[in-house]
Design a protein around this motif. Structure first.
Motif, mmCIF file in Angstrom:
data_model
loop_
_atom_site.group_PDB
_atom_site.id
_atom_site.type_symbol
_atom_site.label_atom_id
_atom_site.label_comp_id
_atom_site.label_asym_id
_atom_site.label_seq_id
_atom_site.Cartn_x
_atom_site.Cartn_y
_atom_site.Cartn_z
ATOM 1 N N ALA A 136 0.868 -1.184 0.000
ATOM 2 C CA ALA A 136 0.000 0.000 0.000
ATOM 3 C C ALA A 136 0.901 1.229 0.000
ATOM 4 N N TRP A 137 0.654 2.138 -0.934
ATOM 5 C CA TRP A 137 1.505 3.321 -1.022
ATOM 6 C C TRP A 137 0.724 4.511 -1.555
ATOM 7 N N GLY A 138 1.267 5.666 -1.291
ATOM 8 C CA GLY A 138 0.698 6.902 -1.808
ATOM 9 C C GLY A 138 1.736 7.670 -2.590
ATOM 10 N N GLY A 139 1.277 8.698 -3.278
ATOM 11 C CA GLY A 139 2.180 9.549 -4.028
ATOM 12 C C GLY A 139 1.525 10.877 -4.319
ATOM 13 N N THR A 140 2.334 11.833 -4.683
ATOM 14 C CA THR A 140 1.857 13.182 -4.955
ATOM 15 C C THR A 140 1.976 13.470 -6.449
ATOM 16 N N LEU A 141 0.848 13.757 -7.058
ATOM 17 C CA LEU A 141 0.822 14.189 -8.442
ATOM 18 C C LEU A 141 0.470 15.674 -8.472
ATOM 19 N N ALA A 142 0.127 16.209 -9.631
ATOM 20 C CA ALA A 142 -0.212 17.630 -9.704
ATOM 21 C C ALA A 142 -1.336 17.826 -10.710
ATOM 22 N N ILE A 143 -2.260 18.710 -10.361
ATOM 23 C CA ILE A 143 -3.368 19.036 -11.241
ATOM 24 C C ILE A 143 -3.341 20.534 -11.541
ATOM 25 N N THR A 144 -4.078 20.919 -12.568
ATOM 26 C CA THR A 144 -4.273 22.329 -12.896
ATOM 27 C C THR A 144 -5.760 22.645 -12.812
ATOM 28 N N MET A 145 -6.110 23.915 -12.887
ATOM 29 C CA MET A 145 -7.502 24.325 -12.760
ATOM 30 C C MET A 145 -8.376 23.683 -13.844
ATOM 31 N N ASN A 146 -7.909 23.670 -15.081
ATOM 32 C CA ASN A 146 -8.730 23.125 -16.165
ATOM 33 C C ASN A 146 -8.259 21.750 -16.628
ATOM 34 N N ARG A 147 -7.334 21.145 -15.883
ATOM 35 C CA ARG A 147 -6.816 19.801 -16.115
ATOM 36 C C ARG A 147 -5.961 19.668 -17.379
ATOM 37 N N MET A 148 -5.574 20.785 -17.968
ATOM 38 C CA MET A 148 -4.628 20.744 -19.072
ATOM 39 C C MET A 148 -3.214 20.939 -18.525
ATOM 40 N N PRO A 149 -2.200 20.337 -19.167
ATOM 41 C CA PRO A 149 -0.838 20.468 -18.640
ATOM 42 C C PRO A 149 -0.348 21.904 -18.690
ATOM 43 N N CYS A 150 0.558 22.221 -17.776
ATOM 44 C CA CYS A 150 1.088 23.571 -17.640
ATOM 45 C C CYS A 150 2.490 23.642 -18.251
ATOM 46 N N PHE A 151 2.596 24.301 -19.401
ATOM 47 C CA PHE A 151 3.889 24.586 -20.038
ATOM 48 C C PHE A 151 4.141 26.077 -19.865
ATOM 49 N N ASN A 188 15.426 31.972 -19.539
ATOM 50 C CA ASN A 188 16.126 30.703 -19.742
ATOM 51 C C ASN A 188 15.701 29.604 -18.769
ATOM 52 N N VAL A 189 14.473 29.711 -18.250
ATOM 53 C CA VAL A 189 13.886 28.673 -17.398
ATOM 54 C C VAL A 189 12.588 28.208 -18.054
ATOM 55 N N LEU A 190 12.449 26.902 -18.241
ATOM 56 C CA LEU A 190 11.244 26.312 -18.807
ATOM 57 C C LEU A 190 10.677 25.299 -17.827
ATOM 58 N N SER A 191 9.359 25.128 -17.867
ATOM 59 C CA SER A 191 8.705 24.197 -16.957
ATOM 60 C C SER A 191 7.587 23.471 -17.678
ATOM 61 N N ALA A 192 7.387 22.195 -17.342
ATOM 62 C CA ALA A 192 6.226 21.418 -17.805
ATOM 63 C C ALA A 192 5.779 20.529 -16.657
ATOM 64 N N SER A 193 4.480 20.583 -16.336
ATOM 65 C CA SER A 193 3.959 19.821 -15.200
ATOM 66 C C SER A 193 2.438 19.886 -15.226
ATOM 67 N N GLY A 194 1.803 19.375 -14.154
ATOM 68 C CA GLY A 194 0.359 19.475 -14.011
ATOM 69 C C GLY A 194 -0.418 18.590 -14.964
ATOM 70 N N LYS A 212 10.383 15.655 -24.582
ATOM 71 C CA LYS A 212 10.846 15.852 -25.962
ATOM 72 C C LYS A 212 10.561 17.271 -26.430
ATOM 73 N N ILE A 213 9.372 17.787 -26.102
ATOM 74 C CA ILE A 213 9.008 19.142 -26.525
ATOM 75 C C ILE A 213 9.879 20.181 -25.821
ATOM 76 N N LEU A 214 10.206 19.976 -24.560
ATOM 77 C CA LEU A 214 11.129 20.871 -23.856
ATOM 78 C C LEU A 214 12.498 20.873 -24.538
ATOM 79 N N SER A 215 12.958 19.699 -24.946
ATOM 80 C CA SER A 215 14.265 19.635 -25.604
ATOM 81 C C SER A 215 14.238 20.384 -26.932
#
Length: 433
Positions: A342-357, A363-369, A383-386
């Motif tokens: 039995a285990w848990g984990g932390t994921l991430a959501i956004t307000m409209n459930r679309m990913p956050c780019f 010179n800082v980029l982020s992708a998550s949610g 791949k898209i970040l690269s």
């Protein structure tokens, strides 16, 4: 309280079925001293390792910083489902963004599934892509909706991999008796997610990327040449990639205002042997239509891996008490079955459930949610970040231009407001509304 350490021991995987069946992987040494690189990536999950692999293949020098171990976060704890499409259905995307963008988002999602399959094959990864995800509906209205969506995807997007199922058809796959029908998506699939991260790490390092585990990032200083600081080291680089998802912490307030960490939980039964046929009639994954979704599949040794339940604080609850009741609602005959993991984990959501780019700073980029839909999409995000770092930012710009809203009140107020909303939807699930 830091989510990196709230529920886990430093540098150790949770006591999950995935960790118990982990493919061999060396422990990478922590960052020490001052170094330079073309790109510094924070987070060694699907997004970070995929970005590292694609950047290293292009000849850039890459360092990946991971606070614990590769695949420590949501990437190594999830249900392993490689789903089709985005988190939102295509008709919703058409209303929000228009037909052209909706079609582009569908194409990206299709590419993301293919990328997972191709990477597993190309790099001889220690996991297998198994096709098929069943979608189980609790009500007749949900069945009609699922069948209409399958028809729409076939008609408007040329996607003919989804077979609508009535109650009997679904029962042949999910012999539970509680569902009214649904569908089966043969173009989707499931994998061992932690071993997929092992495969990504092996592939990235084989191409020259450097991974530093046990390296907690304390500060990111943007600029023409950003600096990333850890507890014991410092990196000067050309670009920074934030691939932290639910474990971002205080590294960037702009991302934190749009991306909310939540917790989800999984249990694994003892091996079921011949009784496994009472759970799934085929070796496919499954999920249902609850707002707090139930999702499950069988492991290689015929355990039921069943996920569900959510919490919104820092501490995990008693996982078995959180997940066993919904499991028994689907499979009441398993009341006598032992729970081995039995285990848990932390994921991430956004307000409209679309990913956050996002480009939160110079010179800082982020992708998550990825909102629970990240196995494939997070891999493609790397791949898209690269591409963006190498000057081909077209696809990144499309995704970063989706007008992702901030959580009301920003990082300070997102927790209590989300708790209120999720409590309401959880109550609806229990009442069958």
């Amino acid at each position: 309280m830091n989510l990196l350490f709230a529920n886990d021991r430093r540098g150790e995987y949770p006591q999950s079925y995935y960790a118990a069946t982990l493919a061999p992987i060396e422990r990478f040494p922590a960052l020490r001293g001052e170094v330079t690189a073309d790109v510094c990536i924070v987070g060694a999950g699907f997004t970070g390792l995929s970005a590292a692999l694609h950047l290293a293949e292009a000849g850039l020098s890459v360092i990946v910083l991971e606070a614990h171990r590769v695949g420590f976060g949501a990437s190594g704890r999830n249900g392993g489902q490689v789903g089709s499409g985005q988190r939102l259905e295509q008709d919703a995307l058409e209303r929000m963004y228009g037909l052209d963008t909706a079609r582009h988002l569908w194409a990206l999602a299709e590419e993301s599934k293919a990328l997972v399959r191709d990477l597993i094959w190309a790099h001889d990864m220690p996991c297998t892509f198994k096709p098929g995800i069943a979608h189980a509906c609790w009500t007749d209205g949900e069945v009609r909706h699922s069948h209409a969506q399958a028809e729409k995807l076939a008609r408007d997007y040329g996607y003919d991999q989804i077979e609508p199922l009535d109650a009997a058809g679904l029962a042949a796959i999910i012999p539970s008796g509680v569902y009214k029908g649904g569908d089966i998506d043969r173009g989707a699939g499931h994998i061992h997610p932690l071993n997929f991260t092992v495969g990504l790490a092996r592939a990235a390092t084989a191409k020259g990327a450097r991974i530093c585990e046990g390296s907690v990032v304390t500060r990111v200083v943007p600029g023409s040449r950003p600096v990333v600081e850890t507890e014991a080291g410092r990196i000067s680089c050309g670009h920074v990639v934030l691939a932290c998802n639910g474990y971002l912490g205080g590294l960037d307030r702009q991302v934190a205002a749009r991306v909310m960490p939540i917790n989800n939980f999984v249990i694994a039964t003892e091996p079921l042997g011949e009784r496994a046929a009472e759970v799934l009639g085929q070796d496919v994954a499954a999920h249902d239509t609850k707002f707090v979704v139930n999702y499950w599949r069988l492991s290689e040794d015929k355990r039921l891996l069943f996920g569900g339940g959510e919490s919104y604080g820092y501490r995990f609850p008693d996982v078995i008490k959180a997940v066993r009741p919904p499991m028994l609602k689907v499979y009441p005959d398993l009341a006598d079955v032992r729970i081995d993991y039995a285990w848990g984990g932390t994921l991430a959501i956004t307000m409209n459930r679309m990913p956050c780019f996002l480009r939160p700073a110079e010179n800082v980029l982020s992708a998550s949610g990825y909102s629970g839909h990240g196995v494939a999409l997070a891999t493609l995000a790397g791949k898209i970040l690269s591409e963006a770092i190498r000057g081909q930012a077209g696809r990144f710009d499309v995704l970063s231009g989706l007008n992702l809203p901030r959580f009301p009140g920003g990082p300070a107020m997102r927790w209590p407001m989300l708790v209120l909303a999720m409590t309401w939807f959880s109550l609806r699930d229990r009442l069958g509304i």
